[in-house]
Design a protein around this motif. Structure first.
Motif, short mmCIF file in Angstrom:
data_model
loop_
_atom_site.label_atom_id
_atom_site.label_comp_id
_atom_site.label_asym_id
_atom_site.label_seq_id
_atom_site.Cartn_x
_atom_site.Cartn_y
_atom_site.Cartn_z
N GLY A 448 0.80 -1.23 0.00
CA GLY A 448 0.00 0.00 0.00
C GLY A 448 0.83 1.27 0.00
O GLY A 448 0.37 2.33 0.41
N ILE A 449 2.06 1.14 -0.47
CA ILE A 449 2.94 2.31 -0.50
C ILE A 449 3.24 2.67 -1.95
O ILE A 449 3.58 1.81 -2.76
CB ILE A 449 4.27 2.01 0.22
N VAL A 450 3.12 3.95 -2.25
CA VAL A 450 3.40 4.42 -3.60
C VAL A 450 4.72 5.20 -3.59
O VAL A 450 4.97 6.00 -2.69
CB VAL A 450 2.29 5.36 -4.10
N ILE A 451 5.54 4.94 -4.60
CA ILE A 451 6.81 5.64 -4.72
C ILE A 451 6.74 6.66 -5.84
O ILE A 451 6.15 6.41 -6.89
CB ILE A 451 7.96 4.64 -5.01
N GLU A 452 7.32 7.82 -5.56
CA GLU A 452 7.44 8.81 -6.61
C GLU A 452 8.89 9.24 -6.71
O GLU A 452 9.52 9.57 -5.71
CB GLU A 452 6.61 10.06 -6.26
N ASP A 453 9.42 9.23 -7.92
CA ASP A 453 10.77 9.76 -8.14
C ASP A 453 10.62 11.21 -8.57
O ASP A 453 10.04 11.49 -9.62
CB ASP A 453 11.47 8.95 -9.25
N THR A 454 11.15 12.10 -7.78
CA THR A 454 11.04 13.52 -8.13
C THR A 454 12.44 14.09 -8.29
O THR A 454 13.45 13.42 -8.04
CB THR A 454 10.34 14.31 -7.01
N THR A 455 12.49 15.33 -8.71
CA THR A 455 13.79 15.97 -8.86
C THR A 455 14.47 16.14 -7.50
O THR A 455 15.67 16.29 -7.41
CB THR A 455 13.64 17.37 -9.51
N GLN A 456 13.66 16.13 -6.45
CA GLN A 456 14.21 16.22 -5.09
C GLN A 456 14.54 14.84 -4.53
O GLN A 456 14.81 14.71 -3.35
CB GLN A 456 13.23 16.93 -4.15
N GLY A 457 14.44 13.82 -5.35
CA GLY A 457 14.72 12.47 -4.86
C GLY A 457 13.44 11.66 -4.74
O GLY A 457 12.35 12.15 -5.02
N ALA A 458 13.60 10.40 -4.36
CA ALA A 458 12.44 9.51 -4.25
C ALA A 458 11.72 9.75 -2.93
O ALA A 458 12.33 10.11 -1.93
CB ALA A 458 12.90 8.06 -4.34
#
Length: 464
Positions: A448-458
């Motif tokens: 139930g955890i979603v990961i997002e890779d952003t410019t500020q890191g994951a």
RNA sequence: GGCCAUGUAGCCAAGUGGUAAGGCAGAGGUCUGCAAAACCUCCAUCACGGGUUCGAUUCCCGUCGUGGCCUCCA
């Protein structure tokens, strides 16, 4: 602000009895059972009304009662073998907890019938003294409907129409079938209080007349409740209040009524078994999601609660929350930007001024969210973007939405473990070991955890 | 039976006498290792039949459907 007045059927300007102040009375629940989403919807509507009026600088006195003395409580208590007042207290405690979780403002006054008996008896005496009530041999007191020539003016019915289908019950002591009880003489085992007519308890309708008058005065601004209360409850409240009035021929200036919630196209009822309790709702959906769902339609219309609609509301909340909390670079050198047409404060105010058009008000929030996202992507002026985020947060607050993200800061026991996995994944990605990286993402997704890779890191967040 | 609402895209739902807000879902694209998020583009002629009107989804009448109240109910 213009609000539709059930009494006249017209949109009317809210003109406070006392300039700068607004008194609002909303009929609360009879706590014989758990509250359901219909109750929640009703209170969310008036909650937004109160929040909005306060935001606009008005001093609002919000009164909402608990009917803790009632036939249903007595019957239910008897069936369960417990004191009806204890049953009421238990359910009230649960409901108050749920109201808090729903983000509902506490009313300024929360009167209970059981604590207002003297007040109620006093008003009943006035009604009798004025010729609008009568006492029967067995110690019941009834309201004399025929003495009130304009009875039916709220529900737009006349006494003759209403009389159709009613009839005297054998042994009935009423003068007229439509007469309703102001005071009921006590039967053995029932909660009872002393009165000039002997031991007994109040009828259903008199409490609201007595309590609203006590806390808001003989004439006040807004009286609200569900559509189903128009008749007989509110009709009777009016009759009683006016029959006892000293100074004002008018009771509430504006009568607001919210529509009913259906579940999957059907009325929620115990017999169908489709009642969604507030507890169930809070298990399944976030408070913001529930609120967004309620506010997405007009308060007077009937709404249909479906799982799909609730999921949509939850997704909508996510969108707003992301935009409101999205990281904005400190850079203040970008091109200046301000809220566009349709997303300005005036748009928001215009919407709510127009009979509390929350659906339109929400559209303003969504436009603002889109503009914030665009501006961030286009590297606009950071200060301006943050200002728009603040505005979005402010508007959301007026609607009672918290826009809290279910993000990394949400308490979760396995947070440290998740952080560790995320670090491992970051390392794997840096080493271009995408197989391992994707494994970790899949594993977290399963939890139930979603990961997002952003410019500020994951980063990770809890899937809603 | 009486009174009153209501019928808008796959779903939820605004709105206006002059050719339909917003959200969700969906399709394509940009970005991304891939995703996610975000952004861009696309996606309805407003239950049906009459009438009024230069023109109606918006007004009127009727039909059908749904719901509320008439007894307790947010």
């Amino acid at each position: 602000m213009r609000l539709q007045n059930t009494m006249t059927g017209a949109l009317e300007e809210l003109v406070p009895v006392t300039p700068g102040k607004v008194g609002i009375y909303v009929c609360g629940v009879t706590p014989y059972d758990s509250a359901h989403v219909g109750h929640a919807m009703s209170l969310i509507v008036y909650d937004v009304l109160v929040r909005y009026l306060r935001w606009r600088g008005l001093e609002v006195t919000f009164v909402s009662n608990y009917t803790d003395v009632d036939d249903k409580l007595i019957d239910r208590g008897a069936a369960m073998g417990i004191d009806p007042l204890d049953l009421a207290n238990t359910n009230i405690a649960q409901w108050e907890d749920e109201q808090e979780r729903l983000g509902l403002l506490k009313p300024d006054v929360r009167p209970r019938v059981s604590l207002e008996i003297e007040n109620i008896v006093g008003m009943t005496e006035e009604i009798v003294a004025n010729g609008f009530g009568y006492v029967t041999a067995s110690g019941d007191v009834y309201f004399r409907v025929r003495a009130k020539s304009d009875y039916g003016k709220l529900s737009h019915r006349n006494i003759e129409d209403l009389r159709t289908g009613t009839r005297f019950e054998p042994g009935d002591e009423k003068e007229f079938p439509l007469d309703f009880a102001l005071w009921k003489s006590a039967k053995p085992g029932e909660p009872a209080w002393d009165s000039p007519w002997g031991k007994g308890r109040p009828g259903w309708h008199i409490e609201c007349s007595a309590m609203s008058r006590r806390y808001l005065g003989e004439r006040f601004d807004i009286h609200g409740g569900g559509l189903d209360l128009i008749f007989p409850h509110h009709e009777n409240e009016i009759a009683q209040a006016e029959a006892a009035a000293h100074t004002s021929p008018v009771f509430a200036n504006l009568w607001m009524h919210n529509g009913m919630v259906q579940r999957d196209g059907e009325k929620m009822s115990k017999s169908i078994g489709n009642v969604v309790s507030v507890g169930d709702a809070l298990e399944r959906w976030s408070p913001d999601g529930i609120r967004l769902y309620v506010l997405s339609s007009h308060y007077r219309s009937q709404t249909n609660l479906t799982d799909e609609a609730m999921a949509a509301a939850g997704a909508g909340v996510e969108r707003l929350a992301r935009a409101a909390t999205r990281d904005v670079p400190d850079d203040a050198t970008g091109a200046r930007i301000e809220p566009p047409e349709g997303a300005r404060e005036s748009d928001f105010i215009d919407a709510l001024e127009d009979d509390l058009d929350t659906s339109h008000a929400l559209a303003v929030l969504f436009r603002l969210a889109t503009e914030i996202n665009r501006a961030i992507d286009a590297h606009r002026n950071g200060d301006d973007i943050r200002a728009m985020q603040a505005t979005l947060g402010e508007f959301a607050g007026v609607l009672g939405l918290t826009l809290e993200q279910g993000g990394s800061d949400a308490p979760r026991e396995d947070a440290a473990e998740i952080d560790a996995l995320l670090l491992e994944r970051t390392a794997a990605r840096a080493a271009r070991d995408f197989k391992r990286a994707d494994e970790i993402r899949a594993e977290l997704d399963a939890r139930g955890i979603v990961i997002e890779d952003t410019t500020q890191g994951a980063r990770w967040s809890v899937k809603r």
